[in-house]
Design an enzyme around this catalytic site. Structure first.
Site, PDB file in Angstrom:
ATOM      1  N   ALA A  37      33.930  62.512  50.384  1.00  0.00           N
ATOM      2  CA  ALA A  37      32.984  63.231  48.700  1.00  0.00           C
ATOM      3  C   ALA A  37      32.872  64.732  48.825  1.00  0.00           C
ATOM      4  CB  ALA A  37      31.868  62.098  48.312  1.00  0.00           C
ATOM      5  N   CYS A  43      22.509  64.103  48.265  1.00  0.00           N
ATOM      6  CA  CYS A  43      20.936  64.949  47.521  1.00  0.00           C
ATOM      7  C   CYS A  43      21.629  66.481  46.658  1.00  0.00           C
ATOM      8  CB  CYS A  43      20.148  65.636  49.277  1.00  0.00           C
ATOM      9  SG  CYS A  43      18.790  66.521  48.931  1.00  0.00           S
ATOM     10  N   LYS A  52      16.143  67.067  40.052  1.00  0.00           N
ATOM     11  CA  LYS A  52      15.454  68.314  39.617  1.00  0.00           C
ATOM     12  C   LYS A  52      15.838  69.072  38.387  1.00  0.00           C
ATOM     13  CE  LYS A  52      13.140  66.295  42.970  1.00  0.00           C
ATOM     14  NZ  LYS A  52      14.396  65.167  43.354  1.00  0.00           N
ATOM     15  N   GLY A 184       8.481  50.958  40.498  1.00  0.00           N
ATOM     16  CA  GLY A 184       7.494  52.399  40.394  1.00  0.00           C
ATOM     17  C   GLY A 184       7.187  53.040  41.688  1.00  0.00           C
ATOM     18  N   GLY A 185       8.471  53.762  42.665  1.00  0.00           N
ATOM     19  CA  GLY A 185       8.543  54.705  43.655  1.00  0.00           C
ATOM     20  C   GLY A 185       8.575  56.234  42.678  1.00  0.00           C
ATOM     21  N   VAL A 271      14.841  51.105  43.137  1.00  0.00           N
ATOM     22  CA  VAL A 271      14.213  49.586  44.622  1.00  0.00           C
ATOM     23  C   VAL A 271      14.390  50.387  46.167  1.00  0.00           C
ATOM     24  CG1 VAL A 271      14.254  48.032  43.084  1.00  0.00           C
ATOM     25  CG2 VAL A 271      15.673  47.738  44.868  1.00  0.00           C
ATOM     26  N   GLY A 272      14.516  51.344  45.874  1.00  0.00           N
ATOM     27  CA  GLY A 272      14.925  51.973  47.545  1.00  0.00           C
ATOM     28  C   GLY A 272      16.098  52.217  47.626  1.00  0.00           C
ATOM     29  N   ALA A 320      15.868  64.597  53.124  1.00  0.00           N
ATOM     30  CA  ALA A 320      16.533  65.483  53.064  1.00  0.00           C
ATOM     31  C   ALA A 320      16.986  66.681  54.367  1.00  0.00           C
ATOM     32  CB  ALA A 320      17.093  67.077  52.434  1.00  0.00           C
ATOM     33  N   HIS A 444      -5.189  85.916  44.557  1.00  0.00           N
ATOM     34  CA  HIS A 444      -6.083  85.714  42.776  1.00  0.00           C
ATOM     35  C   HIS A 444      -5.540  86.585  41.816  1.00  0.00           C
ATOM     36  CE1 HIS A 444      -8.963  84.568  40.465  1.00  0.00           C
ATOM     37  NE2 HIS A 444      -9.092  85.956  39.879  1.00  0.00           N
TER      38      HIS A 444
END
Length: 465
Positions: A37, A43, A52, A184-185, A271-272, A320, A444
Site C-alpha cells: 500500500a 498508523c 487524531k 469500549g476500548g 474490538v481489537g 507505533a 509556570h
C-alpha cells in the site's frame, strides 16, 4: 522475472518497517523495503494520524458550538456553526498525503529501495514480490517481518455495508445520525466521542463491566462522566449479536440476558486488532509462535537465523512507537552494532476526552509485583493553566517505591495530557526519584506543574493542594 540482492529486506513500511529501513540506510546497509500500500502503514494512513485529525475537528466544532449556545462563551460570540465532514476528511487526507510523501522522501534520502507489491517468502532468504509489472525475486541476508495488524471481525457482524471498521469511519462524507460502537476500548471511545461531538447519537456496547479496561478505574472515571455529558449511551456487560433483519438496528444481549435493539445507521466494530501472520508465506519458514504472535527475543530475533520481527505482529502493546524503537534497534544490530531491547516502560496514550496517559506501573500493578509504594496525586482543578484552558477535570499521579523513592509509574487524565507523556517516560527511563522530579523547576503556568506537585505530594509536602 527480475532478481535483486540486498543485505536487509523489510516487509512492511509501517512505523516499525520504515524507521528500520531509514536507520539501516543511514548506517550504510544495502536495504530494500516492500510495501503493498502506501508508506506509513496503518498508523499514518488509516489509524493514528487521521483519527487524531478527526478528533481535532470534533473538538473545534464543540468549542464553536459552545460559543454559539452560550452567546459569548469565553467572551467570544459565533452563530450557527456547521460541519462539512467531506471538507474535514479532505483536510485530513491532505495531512496524510504530506506525511506519506515525507516518509517516501526519507527512505529515498537514506538510499533505501522501495518495491511496491505483496511479498511472499519462498524460503528464509528469498522473497517473491508480486508487482504491477510482474514478479520480482529478492535475495537477502537478513529479513525483518513488519506486517502489522488488521481489525478483528466478530461473529455475526462481518465487515461490509453498514458494518465498518475504523478505516471506513475515518472517511465518512457525512456524519451518521446514529452510530453504534462495539467495543469500549481506546479506538471505539476515541472515534465514538468524536462523532458524538459532531452530532451523531452514539451508543457504545462493551462486553465487560467497564470502559477502557486496559486502564485502571480511577483514571477512566472522568472519561465516563464526559461521555454522559455528551449524551453517549454506554451499555456495559452487553454483547452484540448481529443486525436486525431490517438492517437498521443492532441486536444486543444485555446484562440481564434480554435482547435490546439499538437503532443505528452504522455499526463501528472496534474490538481489537489481530497480527497479520497470513498471506506472506509464513508456512515456508520455521518460526516459533507465542499464541497468535511471532515469538521474538530481546533483540527481536525469531527462531530462524537472520529473520527478525517487529511491531504489532510480535504482540502487545500494539503501539507505533514500540514498533519504531524495535525497528531502529534491529537496524543497528544488522549493521553490526551491539543493541538490545531494554526499555523500562512503553507509554500509552488514549485520545479520549479527557485524554489518558499511563507510563510504567499503576498502583495496583506495583503492589501485585510485591512493591511497597507511596503515591502522590495532584488535581488539575488546582492548576492555573488547566483552568485557563477549560480543562479542570483530571489529575496527575506518581507511583514510587517507599524505600528509595524510585519512580515506578506515572499516570494522568486531563485535557491535553498526551503532551506530558514524554516527560513521564523520560523520568522513568532515567531512573528518577521523587526528589528529582520535585526538585526540577517546572515552568509556570503549565499543566506540567501538576507532575512536580504530584511528586511533592508523594513526599508529603504538596504546595498547591
Amino acid at each position: 522475472m527480475k532478481e535483486i540482492s540486498c543485505k536487509l529486506l523489510i516487509i512492511g513500511a509501517g512505523p516499525g518497517g520504515y524507521v528500520c529501513a531509514i536507520r539501516a540506510g543511514q548506517l550504510g546497509v544495502d536495504t530494500v523495503i516492500v510495501e503493498m500500500a502506501k508508506p506509513g502503514g496503518t498508523c499514518l494512513n488509516i489509524g493514528c494520524i487521521p483519527s487524531k485529525a478527526l478528533i481535532h475537528v470534533a473538538n473545534e466544532f464543540t468549542y464553536a458550538s459552545a460559543m454559539a449556545a452560550d452567546r459569548g462563551h469565553l467572551g467570544i460570540s459565533v452563530s450557527n456553526p456547521k460541519v462539512d465532514l467531506a471538507g474535514s476528511v479532505a483536510w485530513k487526507d491532505g495531512i496524510v498525503g504530506r506525511l506519506t510523501n515525507g516518509v517516501a522522501g526519507l527512505l529515498k534520502k537514506a538510499g533505501v529501495k522501495i518495491v511496491a507489491g505483496r511479498a511472499v517468502f519462498r524460503d528464509g532468504k528469498t522473497i517473491a514480490v508480486k508487482t504491477e509489472t510482474g514478479d520480482q525475486i529478492i535475495h537477502t541476508e537478513n529479513v525483518v517481518i513488519a506486517t502489522g495488524s488488521a481489525p478483528v471481525e466478530i461473529p455475526g457482524l462481518p465487515f461490509g455495508k453498514s458494518v465498518i471498521s475504523s478505516t471506513e469511519a475515518l472517511s465518512f462524507s457525512m456524519v451518521p445520525e446514529k452510530l453504534a460502537v462495539i467495543g469500549g476500548g481506546y479506538i471505539g471511545l476515541e472515534l465514538g466521542t468524536a462523532f458524538a461531538k459532531l452530532g451523531a447519537k452514539v451508543t457504545v456496547v462493551e462486553v465487560l463491566d467497564r470502559i477502557l479496561p486496559q486502564y485502571d478505574a480511577e483514571l477512566t472515571k472522568p472519561v465516563a462522566r464526559r461521555l454522559k455529558d455528551l449524551g453517549v449511551d454506554v451499555m456495559l456487560s452487553a454483547k452484540a449479536k448481529g443486525l436486525a433483519a431490517s438492517g437498521d438496528a443492532l441486536l444486543v444481549e444485555t446484562s440481564d440476558g434480554k435482547e435490546a435493539r439499538v437503532e443505528t445507521d452504522k455499526v463501528l466494530v472496534t474490538v481489537g486488532r489481530k497480527p497479520v501472520t497470513e498471506g506472506w508465506g509464513r508456512e515456508e519458514l520455521v518460526l516459533d509462535m507465542d499464541g497468535r504472535f511471532i515469538r521474538i527475543d530481546e533483540q527481536c530475533r525469531t527462531a530462524m537465523r537472520g529473520v527478525y520481527a517487529i511491531g504489532d505482529v510480535t504482540g502487545e502493546p500494539m503501539l507505533a512507537h514500540r514498533a519504531m524503537a524495535q525497528g531502529e534497534m534491529v537496524a543497528e544490530i544488522v549493521a553490526g552494532n551491539n543493541r538490545i531491547w531494554d526499555k523500562r516502560c512503553i507509554p500509552a496514550v488514549c485520545f479520549t476526552d479527557p485524554e489518558l496517559v499511563t507510563v510504567g506501573l499503576s498502583p495496583d500493578e506495583a503492589r501485585a509485583a510485591g512493591r511497597e509504594v507511596r503515591i502522590g496525586q495532584f488535581p488539575f482543578s488546582a492548576n492555573g493553566r488547566a483552568m485557563t484552558l477549560g480543562g479542570e477535570s483530571g489529575f496527575v499521579r506518581v507511583v514510587a517505591r517507599t524505600d528509595n523513592h524510585l519512580v515506578l509509574g506515572i499516570q494522568a487524565v486531563g485535557s491535553g495530557v498526551s503532551e506530558l507523556s514524554t516527560a513521564f517516560s523520560l523520568a522513568i527511563e532515567m531512573g528518577a526519584r521523587l526528589e528529582d522530579i520535585a526538585g526540577t523547576m517546572h515552568a509556570h503556568p503549565t499543566q506540567g506543574e501538576g507532575f512536580q506537585e504530584a511528586a511533592l505530594s508523594a513526599l508529603g509536602h504538596a504546595l498547591h493542594n
